[in-house]
Design a protein around this motif. Sequence first.
Motif, PDB file in Angstrom:
ATOM      1  N   ALA A 161      13.708  56.301  33.953  1.00 23.86           N
ATOM      2  CA  ALA A 161      12.512  56.359  33.107  1.00 23.86           C
ATOM      3  C   ALA A 161      11.265  55.842  33.810  1.00 23.86           C
ATOM      4  O   ALA A 161      10.161  56.316  33.536  1.00 23.86           O
ATOM      5  CB  ALA A 161      12.744  55.555  31.821  1.00 23.86           C
ATOM      6  N   LEU A 162      11.439  54.879  34.710  1.00 25.24           N
ATOM      7  CA  LEU A 162      10.274  54.196  35.265  1.00 25.24           C
ATOM      8  C   LEU A 162      10.240  54.151  36.795  1.00 25.24           C
ATOM      9  O   LEU A 162       9.721  53.211  37.380  1.00 25.24           O
ATOM     10  CB  LEU A 162      10.195  52.775  34.706  1.00 25.24           C
ATOM     11  N   SER A 163      10.737  55.169  37.437  1.00 32.44           N
ATOM     12  CA  SER A 163      10.644  55.235  38.901  1.00 32.44           C
ATOM     13  C   SER A 163       9.188  55.371  39.316  1.00 32.44           C
ATOM     14  O   SER A 163       8.414  56.071  38.662  1.00 32.44           O
ATOM     15  CB  SER A 163      11.421  56.442  39.429  1.00 32.44           C
ATOM     16  N   PRO A 164       8.813  54.729  40.404  1.00 27.36           N
ATOM     17  CA  PRO A 164       7.444  54.897  40.905  1.00 27.36           C
ATOM     18  C   PRO A 164       7.182  56.349  41.308  1.00 27.36           C
ATOM     19  O   PRO A 164       8.082  57.051  41.771  1.00 27.36           O
ATOM     20  CB  PRO A 164       7.399  53.992  42.135  1.00 27.36           C
ATOM     21  N   ASP A 165       5.970  56.777  41.115  1.00 27.17           N
ATOM     22  CA  ASP A 165       5.511  58.080  41.584  1.00 27.17           C
ATOM     23  C   ASP A 165       4.841  57.900  42.943  1.00 27.17           C
ATOM     24  O   ASP A 165       4.457  56.785  43.318  1.00 27.17           O
ATOM     25  CB  ASP A 165       4.510  58.679  40.589  1.00 27.17           C
ATOM     26  N   ASP A 166       4.656  58.987  43.658  1.00 32.29           N
ATOM     27  CA  ASP A 166       4.072  58.912  44.996  1.00 32.29           C
ATOM     28  C   ASP A 166       2.688  58.270  45.002  1.00 32.29           C
ATOM     29  O   ASP A 166       2.323  57.609  45.974  1.00 32.29           O
ATOM     30  CB  ASP A 166       3.983  60.308  45.628  1.00 32.29           C
ATOM     31  N   GLU A 167       1.912  58.448  43.943  1.00 32.02           N
ATOM     32  CA  GLU A 167       0.557  57.889  43.922  1.00 32.02           C
ATOM     33  C   GLU A 167       0.526  56.433  43.458  1.00 32.02           C
ATOM     34  O   GLU A 167      -0.509  55.778  43.530  1.00 32.02           O
ATOM     35  CB  GLU A 167      -0.385  58.741  43.071  1.00 32.02           C
ATOM     36  N   ASP A 168       1.648  55.899  43.001  1.00 29.86           N
ATOM     37  CA  ASP A 168       1.716  54.495  42.595  1.00 29.86           C
ATOM     38  C   ASP A 168       1.791  53.598  43.821  1.00 29.86           C
ATOM     39  O   ASP A 168       2.289  54.002  44.875  1.00 29.86           O
ATOM     40  CB  ASP A 168       2.958  54.244  41.718  1.00 29.86           C
ATOM     41  N   PHE A 169       1.323  52.382  43.668  1.00 28.17           N
ATOM     42  CA  PHE A 169       1.458  51.377  44.717  1.00 28.17           C
ATOM     43  C   PHE A 169       2.777  50.647  44.501  1.00 28.17           C
ATOM     44  O   PHE A 169       3.243  50.503  43.366  1.00 28.17           O
ATOM     45  CB  PHE A 169       0.298  50.383  44.658  1.00 28.17           C
ATOM     46  N   PHE A 170       3.377  50.169  45.584  1.00 32.60           N
ATOM     47  CA  PHE A 170       4.645  49.448  45.493  1.00 32.60           C
ATOM     48  C   PHE A 170       4.634  48.289  46.475  1.00 32.60           C
ATOM     49  O   PHE A 170       4.454  48.478  47.679  1.00 32.60           O
ATOM     50  CB  PHE A 170       5.821  50.382  45.811  1.00 32.60           C
ATOM     51  N   LEU A 171       4.794  47.084  45.941  1.00 29.27           N
ATOM     52  CA  LEU A 171       4.841  45.878  46.758  1.00 29.27           C
ATOM     53  C   LEU A 171       6.151  45.145  46.478  1.00 29.27           C
ATOM     54  O   LEU A 171       6.636  45.152  45.349  1.00 29.27           O
ATOM     55  CB  LEU A 171       3.676  44.943  46.413  1.00 29.27           C
ATOM     56  N   ILE A 172       6.678  44.500  47.504  1.00 27.80           N
ATOM     57  CA  ILE A 172       7.833  43.635  47.283  1.00 27.80           C
ATOM     58  C   ILE A 172       7.350  42.191  47.272  1.00 27.80           C
ATOM     59  O   ILE A 172       6.343  41.854  47.896  1.00 27.80           O
ATOM     60  CB  ILE A 172       8.939  43.838  48.331  1.00 27.80           C
ATOM     61  N   LYS A 173       8.068  41.359  46.518  1.00 28.65           N
ATOM     62  CA  LYS A 173       7.693  39.950  46.422  1.00 28.65           C
ATOM     63  C   LYS A 173       8.888  39.075  46.767  1.00 28.65           C
ATOM     64  O   LYS A 173      10.022  39.421  46.462  1.00 28.65           O
ATOM     65  CB  LYS A 173       7.144  39.627  45.034  1.00 28.65           C
ATOM     66  N   PRO A 174       8.634  37.917  47.388  1.00 29.44           N
ATOM     67  CA  PRO A 174       9.733  37.031  47.762  1.00 29.44           C
ATOM     68  C   PRO A 174      10.137  36.044  46.676  1.00 29.44           C
ATOM     69  O   PRO A 174      11.224  35.494  46.714  1.00 29.44           O
ATOM     70  CB  PRO A 174       9.176  36.283  48.977  1.00 29.44           C
ATOM     71  N   LYS A 175       9.258  35.808  45.717  1.00 32.36           N
ATOM     72  CA  LYS A 175       9.509  34.806  44.667  1.00 32.36           C
ATOM     73  C   LYS A 175       9.030  35.345  43.327  1.00 32.36           C
ATOM     74  O   LYS A 175       8.750  36.523  43.183  1.00 32.36           O
ATOM     75  CB  LYS A 175       8.790  33.485  45.004  1.00 32.36           C
ATOM     76  N   HIS A 176       8.876  34.476  42.370  1.00 35.31           N
ATOM     77  CA  HIS A 176       8.623  34.869  40.986  1.00 35.31           C
ATOM     78  C   HIS A 176       7.262  35.529  40.760  1.00 35.31           C
ATOM     79  O   HIS A 176       7.187  36.555  40.094  1.00 35.31           O
ATOM     80  CB  HIS A 176       8.774  33.661  40.066  1.00 35.31           C
ATOM     81  N   SER A 177       6.200  34.962  41.276  1.00 35.88           N
ATOM     82  CA  SER A 177       4.866  35.508  41.033  1.00 35.88           C
ATOM     83  C   SER A 177       4.609  36.739  41.904  1.00 35.88           C
ATOM     84  O   SER A 177       4.949  36.760  43.093  1.00 35.88           O
ATOM     85  CB  SER A 177       3.793  34.465  41.332  1.00 35.88           C
ATOM     86  N   ALA A 178       3.961  37.728  41.318  1.00 33.54           N
ATOM     87  CA  ALA A 178       3.586  38.931  42.067  1.00 33.54           C
ATOM     88  C   ALA A 178       2.506  38.637  43.105  1.00 33.54           C
ATOM     89  O   ALA A 178       2.286  39.430  44.013  1.00 33.54           O
ATOM     90  CB  ALA A 178       3.096  40.007  41.106  1.00 33.54           C
ATOM     91  N   PHE A 179       1.846  37.498  42.995  1.00 33.56           N
ATOM     92  CA  PHE A 179       0.807  37.129  43.951  1.00 33.56           C
ATOM     93  C   PHE A 179       1.364  36.356  45.142  1.00 33.56           C
ATOM     94  O   PHE A 179       0.815  36.430  46.236  1.00 33.56           O
ATOM     95  CB  PHE A 179      -0.277  36.284  43.264  1.00 33.56           C
TER      96      PHE A 179
END
Length: 183
Positions: free
Chosen positions: A80-98
């Motif tokens: 239902a919620l796979s990223p699309d090619d135009e979406d941005f995708f970042l990986i995170k090492p811990k809890h906060s996305a920042f």
Amino acid sequence: MEQSALLIIDIINDFQFKHGKALAEKTYSICPNIVKLKETMQKKHMPIIYINDHYDLWQADYNKIMDNCRNSLSASIIAALSPDDEDFFLIKPKHSAFFGTALHTLLSQLKVKNLILTGIAGNICVLFTANDAYMREYGLSIPNDAIASADDQDNAYALRMMENVLKADVRSTEMLLSGLFSL
């Protein structure tokens, strides 16, 4: 209205942990609301940013992460919620996305001032991301029906904290969309 971005936090998940089955069920129930937000943002040509745990796959390759996470608990959510090619995708090492990511730099380049936070777990990764966003002076919307935690009381507490302390708009997806975009 100033530029907004939709953040989808940890939605690609294997749910292979204590309380994972409960969280998967709650995540499945919020999927339609996140899909609705995503479709609206796509129509408005506004950024959609997935921020996800890396699962020891340190390449920011969402296909590898989806393949690694796909199982009987996660398959329908990922579909239902796979990223699309135009979406941005970042990986995170811990809890906060920042924390330890390029999110702030990306948001600055996109001239984003307001964030719509969705995903899991509401009482951990969404809450920590909201806190860091607030500290960076982003406006926050966190639809109460687009985040989930394994425990409903923990989720309600996190929403209360985000509304009262971080000044987040925690109305439902429908209310948020009607207010933001006058649907």
